[in-house]
Motif scaffolding. Sequence first.
Motif, PDB file in Angstrom:
ATOM      1  N   PHE A 126     -46.019   7.082 -27.685  1.00 29.15           N
ATOM      2  CA  PHE A 126     -47.074   6.664 -26.752  1.00 29.15           C
ATOM      3  C   PHE A 126     -46.612   6.787 -25.309  1.00 29.15           C
ATOM      4  CE2 PHE A 126     -44.805   2.656 -27.727  1.00 29.15           C
ATOM      5  CZ  PHE A 126     -44.635   2.096 -26.462  1.00 29.15           C
ATOM      6  N   LEU A 127     -47.615   6.830 -24.438  1.00 30.19           N
ATOM      7  CA  LEU A 127     -47.430   6.699 -22.999  1.00 30.19           C
ATOM      8  C   LEU A 127     -48.085   5.392 -22.596  1.00 30.19           C
ATOM      9  CD1 LEU A 127     -48.609  10.262 -21.825  1.00 30.19           C
ATOM     10  CD2 LEU A 127     -46.316   9.582 -22.572  1.00 30.19           C
ATOM     11  N   LEU A 128     -47.430   4.630 -21.760  1.00 32.33           N
ATOM     12  CA  LEU A 128     -48.025   3.407 -21.258  1.00 32.33           C
ATOM     13  C   LEU A 128     -47.823   3.376 -19.752  1.00 32.33           C
ATOM     14  CD1 LEU A 128     -49.543   0.863 -21.983  1.00 32.33           C
ATOM     15  CD2 LEU A 128     -47.360  -0.282 -22.404  1.00 32.33           C
ATOM     16  N   TYR A 129     -48.934   3.324 -19.047  1.00 34.39           N
ATOM     17  CA  TYR A 129     -48.880   3.435 -17.591  1.00 34.39           C
ATOM     18  C   TYR A 129     -48.627   2.078 -16.956  1.00 34.39           C
ATOM     19  CZ  TYR A 129     -50.162   8.285 -17.787  1.00 34.39           C
ATOM     20  OH  TYR A 129     -50.136   9.644 -18.033  1.00 34.39           O
ATOM     21  N   THR A 130     -47.691   2.074 -16.030  1.00 31.15           N
ATOM     22  CA  THR A 130     -47.359   0.869 -15.292  1.00 31.15           C
ATOM     23  C   THR A 130     -47.307   1.224 -13.815  1.00 31.15           C
ATOM     24  OG1 THR A 130     -45.755  -0.923 -15.051  1.00 31.15           O
ATOM     25  CG2 THR A 130     -44.862   1.245 -15.527  1.00 31.15           C
ATOM     26  N   SER A 131     -47.595   0.261 -12.978  1.00 29.85           N
ATOM     27  CA  SER A 131     -47.658   0.532 -11.546  1.00 29.85           C
ATOM     28  C   SER A 131     -46.265   0.763 -10.990  1.00 29.85           C
ATOM     29  CB  SER A 131     -48.308  -0.633 -10.805  1.00 29.85           C
ATOM     30  OG  SER A 131     -49.643  -0.779 -11.209  1.00 29.85           O
ATOM     31  N   GLY A 132     -46.158   1.723 -10.105  1.00 33.52           N
ATOM     32  CA  GLY A 132     -44.904   1.963  -9.408  1.00 33.52           C
ATOM     33  C   GLY A 132     -44.906   1.253  -8.071  1.00 33.52           C
ATOM     34  N   SER A 133     -43.798   1.366  -7.347  1.00 31.09           N
ATOM     35  CA  SER A 133     -43.688   0.681  -6.062  1.00 31.09           C
ATOM     36  C   SER A 133     -44.683   1.221  -5.049  1.00 31.09           C
ATOM     37  CB  SER A 133     -42.260   0.824  -5.524  1.00 31.09           C
ATOM     38  OG  SER A 133     -41.926   2.199  -5.388  1.00 31.09           O
ATOM     39  N   THR A 134     -45.145   2.436  -5.248  1.00 29.35           N
ATOM     40  CA  THR A 134     -46.124   3.011  -4.334  1.00 29.35           C
ATOM     41  C   THR A 134     -47.549   2.732  -4.763  1.00 29.35           C
ATOM     42  OG1 THR A 134     -46.215   5.089  -5.576  1.00 29.35           O
ATOM     43  CG2 THR A 134     -44.545   4.911  -3.851  1.00 29.35           C
ATOM     44  N   GLY A 135     -47.719   2.108  -5.934  1.00 29.96           N
ATOM     45  CA  GLY A 135     -49.059   1.879  -6.463  1.00 29.96           C
ATOM     46  C   GLY A 135     -49.531   3.004  -7.350  1.00 29.96           C
ATOM     47  N   LYS A 136     -48.839   4.157  -7.333  1.00 23.60           N
ATOM     48  CA  LYS A 136     -49.215   5.274  -8.196  1.00 23.60           C
ATOM     49  C   LYS A 136     -48.712   4.989  -9.604  1.00 23.60           C
ATOM     50  CE  LYS A 136     -48.723  10.296  -8.736  1.00 23.60           C
ATOM     51  NZ  LYS A 136     -48.341  10.244 -10.157  1.00 23.60           N
ATOM     52  N   PRO A 137     -49.602   4.944 -10.590  1.00 19.05           N
ATOM     53  CA  PRO A 137     -49.137   4.608 -11.945  1.00 19.05           C
ATOM     54  C   PRO A 137     -48.184   5.657 -12.494  1.00 19.05           C
ATOM     55  CG  PRO A 137     -51.409   5.370 -11.984  1.00 19.05           C
ATOM     56  CD  PRO A 137     -51.042   5.210 -10.545  1.00 19.05           C
ATOM     57  N   LYS A 138     -47.239   5.185 -13.279  1.00 22.49           N
ATOM     58  CA  LYS A 138     -46.277   6.098 -13.893  1.00 22.49           C
ATOM     59  C   LYS A 138     -46.366   5.933 -15.402  1.00 22.49           C
ATOM     60  CE  LYS A 138     -42.735   2.685 -12.714  1.00 22.49           C
ATOM     61  NZ  LYS A 138     -41.527   2.397 -11.929  1.00 22.49           N
ATOM     62  N   GLY A 139     -46.392   7.058 -16.101  1.00 23.63           N
ATOM     63  CA  GLY A 139     -46.542   7.055 -17.547  1.00 23.63           C
ATOM     64  C   GLY A 139     -45.195   6.892 -18.232  1.00 23.63           C
ATOM     65  N   ILE A 140     -44.904   5.682 -18.688  1.00 28.96           N
ATOM     66  CA  ILE A 140     -43.652   5.418 -19.392  1.00 28.96           C
ATOM     67  C   ILE A 140     -43.756   6.022 -20.787  1.00 28.96           C
ATOM     68  CG2 ILE A 140     -42.097   3.644 -20.239  1.00 28.96           C
ATOM     69  CD1 ILE A 140     -42.351   3.873 -17.141  1.00 28.96           C
ATOM     70  N   GLN A 141     -42.835   6.914 -21.117  1.00 27.11           N
ATOM     71  CA  GLN A 141     -42.870   7.631 -22.392  1.00 27.11           C
ATOM     72  C   GLN A 141     -41.876   7.011 -23.363  1.00 27.11           C
ATOM     73  OE1 GLN A 141     -42.610  11.979 -22.232  1.00 27.11           O
ATOM     74  NE2 GLN A 141     -41.308  11.962 -24.044  1.00 27.11           N
ATOM     75  N   HIS A 142     -42.406   6.594 -24.525  1.00 23.14           N
ATOM     76  CA  HIS A 142     -41.551   6.031 -25.570  1.00 23.14           C
ATOM     77  C   HIS A 142     -41.510   6.936 -26.783  1.00 23.14           C
ATOM     78  CE1 HIS A 142     -39.961   2.244 -24.169  1.00 23.14           C
ATOM     79  NE2 HIS A 142     -41.106   1.977 -23.574  1.00 23.14           N
ATOM     80  N   SER A 143     -40.365   6.907 -27.441  1.00 24.48           N
ATOM     81  CA  SER A 143     -40.133   7.758 -28.603  1.00 24.48           C
ATOM     82  C   SER A 143     -40.713   7.128 -29.869  1.00 24.48           C
ATOM     83  CB  SER A 143     -38.631   7.964 -28.788  1.00 24.48           C
ATOM     84  OG  SER A 143     -38.033   6.751 -29.238  1.00 24.48           O
ATOM     85  N   THR A 144     -40.494   7.786 -30.992  1.00 25.13           N
ATOM     86  CA  THR A 144     -40.969   7.283 -32.287  1.00 25.13           C
ATOM     87  C   THR A 144     -39.899   6.431 -32.982  1.00 25.13           C
ATOM     88  OG1 THR A 144     -42.538   9.101 -32.624  1.00 25.13           O
ATOM     89  CG2 THR A 144     -41.685   8.015 -34.595  1.00 25.13           C
TER      90      THR A 144
ATOM     91  N   ARG B 282     -38.456  11.576 -11.148  1.00 27.02           N
ATOM     92  CA  ARG B 282     -38.801  10.199 -10.774  1.00 27.02           C
ATOM     93  C   ARG B 282     -38.145   9.206 -11.722  1.00 27.02           C
ATOM     94  NH1 ARG B 282     -44.929   7.564 -10.505  1.00 27.02           N
ATOM     95  NH2 ARG B 282     -44.375   5.731  -9.264  1.00 27.02           N
ATOM     96  N   TYR B 283     -38.098   9.542 -13.005  1.00 28.92           N
ATOM     97  CA  TYR B 283     -37.422   8.686 -13.993  1.00 28.92           C
ATOM     98  C   TYR B 283     -35.956   8.504 -13.616  1.00 28.92           C
ATOM     99  CZ  TYR B 283     -34.602   7.955 -18.226  1.00 28.92           C
ATOM    100  OH  TYR B 283     -33.667   7.517 -19.128  1.00 28.92           O
ATOM    101  N   ARG B 284     -35.279   9.596 -13.357  1.00 30.69           N
ATOM    102  CA  ARG B 284     -33.848   9.521 -13.069  1.00 30.69           C
ATOM    103  C   ARG B 284     -33.592   8.762 -11.768  1.00 30.69           C
ATOM    104  NH1 ARG B 284     -31.064  13.813 -16.265  1.00 30.69           N
ATOM    105  NH2 ARG B 284     -29.290  13.589 -14.860  1.00 30.69           N
ATOM    106  N   SER B 285     -34.447   8.983 -10.781  1.00 27.79           N
ATOM    107  CA  SER B 285     -34.268   8.321  -9.492  1.00 27.79           C
ATOM    108  C   SER B 285     -34.605   6.837  -9.563  1.00 27.79           C
ATOM    109  CB  SER B 285     -35.165   9.001  -8.448  1.00 27.79           C
ATOM    110  OG  SER B 285     -35.179   8.266  -7.245  1.00 27.79           O
ATOM    111  N   ALA B 286     -35.736   6.495 -10.202  1.00 29.17           N
ATOM    112  CA  ALA B 286     -36.222   5.116 -10.193  1.00 29.17           C
ATOM    113  C   ALA B 286     -35.346   4.171 -11.000  1.00 29.17           C
ATOM    114  CB  ALA B 286     -37.657   5.074 -10.714  1.00 29.17           C
ATOM    115  N   TYR B 287     -34.828   4.652 -12.119  1.00 32.38           N
ATOM    116  CA  TYR B 287     -34.129   3.747 -13.034  1.00 32.38           C
ATOM    117  C   TYR B 287     -32.614   3.927 -13.069  1.00 32.38           C
ATOM    118  CZ  TYR B 287     -38.872   2.916 -14.610  1.00 32.38           C
ATOM    119  OH  TYR B 287     -40.197   2.598 -14.649  1.00 32.38           O
ATOM    120  N   TRP B 288     -32.134   5.057 -12.583  1.00 31.76           N
ATOM    121  CA  TRP B 288     -30.711   5.342 -12.697  1.00 31.76           C
ATOM    122  C   TRP B 288     -30.045   5.742 -11.377  1.00 31.76           C
ATOM    123  CZ3 TRP B 288     -28.607   4.438 -17.459  1.00 31.76           C
ATOM    124  CH2 TRP B 288     -29.506   4.327 -18.528  1.00 31.76           C
ATOM    125  N   GLY B 289     -30.850   6.097 -10.394  1.00 30.15           N
ATOM    126  CA  GLY B 289     -30.294   6.688  -9.179  1.00 30.15           C
ATOM    127  C   GLY B 289     -29.527   5.733  -8.301  1.00 30.15           C
TER     128      GLY B 289
END
Length: 675
Positions: free
Chosen positions: A286-304, A510-517
């Motif tokens: 699934f993808l689950l959209y959550t708000s980012g710091s800019t207000g632009k939603p980001k699609g969090i991708q989860h595995s099976t 964006r994933y690499r920067s937002a959560y790991w950068g």
Amino acid sequence: MKPYAPYEGSRSGAAVPTQEDKTVSSIASVLEESRVFPPSAAFVAKAGLDADRLAALHAEAEADFTAFWGRLAKENLHWQTPFRQVLDDSQAPNYRWFADGKTNVSVNCLDRHLGSQGDKLAIRFEGEKGDVRTYTYKQLHAEVCKLANAIKSLGVQVGDRVVIYLPHSAEAVIAMQACARIGATHSVVFGGFSASSLKDRIEDAGAKLVITADGGWRGGNIVELKKAVDEALSAGGPSITKVIVLKRTDHGVPMVAGRDLWWHELLATQSERCEPEWVDAEHPLFLLYTSGSTGKPKGIQHSTGGYLLGAHLSAQWVFDLKPDDVFWCTADVGWITGHSYVAYGPLSNGATVMIYEGAPTVPDAGRFWKIAQEHGVTIFYTAPTAIRALMKLGEEWPNKYDLSKLRLLGSVGEPINPEAWMWYHRVIGKEKLPIVDTWWQTETGAIMIAPVPGAVPTKPGSCTKPLPGIFTAIVDETGEPVTAPGQGGYLVITKPWPSMLRTIWGDNARYRSAYWGQFNNKYYVAGDGAHIDADGYHWIMGRVDDVLNVSGHRLGTMEVESALVSHPRVAEAAVVGRPHEVKGEAVFAFVILKGQRPTGAEADALVKELREHVAKQIGAIAKPDDIRLADGLPKTRSGKIMRRLLRSIAKGEDITQDISTLENPAIVAQLAGRG
């Protein structure tokens, strides 16, 4: 940073910063809590995990965490093709778990139970109007298969995205499970989101199909879901070819010929058998959209595979699931809590899940407790905002109902302040039940830090310790560990875990920067401030971006809120910062009272009293510059406080944000001083 000296005049033993501390860059902890509640002997005797078994799991994970997760994946999930490699870290921080194995989430949640407990209730549903429906595992399996066949008949294939925009209902779970069965990637959009928000998510996901309803019931009103879908697709929506519409409110909605199909008509001719699609463990569930710091939603991708393992084990460990439990997580499936602890985790464990469609105060403030009594709820998992709102309405409401079947309580969504924790413990738990205060995120997929109820003593306001296989640290702004007990910093996770997000849909940079950068890919950065006490217990201090910088001191908003709520007249508080020309930021508090809100001189006197109360509790540095008394806070229908709105109000800015998701949009005018 020099540790703060204890302030002897504070009830909680909190701290007052000294003049020397004004260059501090780490987050100051101003909340201390010394009360400890061990699990009862009766609970421990029946618990799935006691202290010894929990310690053994931690030791196994410490010794070899990949082998630990590999063993648990083999023992707890069904694999059509067994995996050979547990963790592939060659593209870190894009980690891959069990990647060469094949499985199916729907099979793990439904088919695996048909032989042993097919006639057991899987779902108990109650609508806001009082209608009740139940599904056994066999019945749920049949409905999932029929919808899965229907979706396939519309041309949806493995990997296609399906947007689900439904009321909180059994059908929402059926839709999620049906997508999982055929390998379609679902994206559930919370039914409170506006047409514009829905359109953004449909377009970003490139969805092929929307599953919605004519409407849903909330607060005695119809939520116009189909109308929002029509508006979202009015500009063309080029990726959407079909819309399936559930008849829920039956209030009459227009149907677009050739595009819109009624759920009940479509399923009437479908088979109750649908062969599952076996997908790679890394296939996007699934993808689950959550708000980012800019207000632009980001699609969090989860595995099976990895996601399901995390949801399955955490549900088992944290909630101590038993065969006769009725598990009620009050979260909507539009949020990650509803994914992991309504649609997937409990069902993979063969539990009975309670689902309630509507508002907690319809027709009165006893609705939650009435449901708990009538459906025999044994485990109750809700948000601190709901607890505080129900606390405000008085003890007489829960006291009207028989809650004796409850055996475990839970809290999720944000840090719970100690006063609300104690009310929950005393009034709902009758001072007997364990409370599992859980910390996790949309991104983590599953609970990360929580007390295992048969093994870990609890402290009001602390989520206690990480679960086995989860490794955390508190670090300063340079990434160095903070070692002094009580000293705050950034909460980070130091090793990958199976249920972690895989990427941001369509934007891996964006994933690499937002959560790991921030710390050069060394840690996953949760975005929360926290500290660890001398017992190794974690205390979440709020989002780092909610930290106040007052005269050089960085204070967690949650702790100032807790100080306010410890006043006997306060039911709930939300604290934000506003610019201050001398101090950098001033503390601005919105306060909801128990009972009638005063006006005039009485209100002024209470505001003064509250300011002094905070100063006494945690020191003058945290004393609010502004306190606004109100009847409510701007909350979404899930109970989440929209703090961006509060920050705008505190700054005196015009409100330009979308407020369509609020439970009560009219509260914004009052908070802004116009009502």
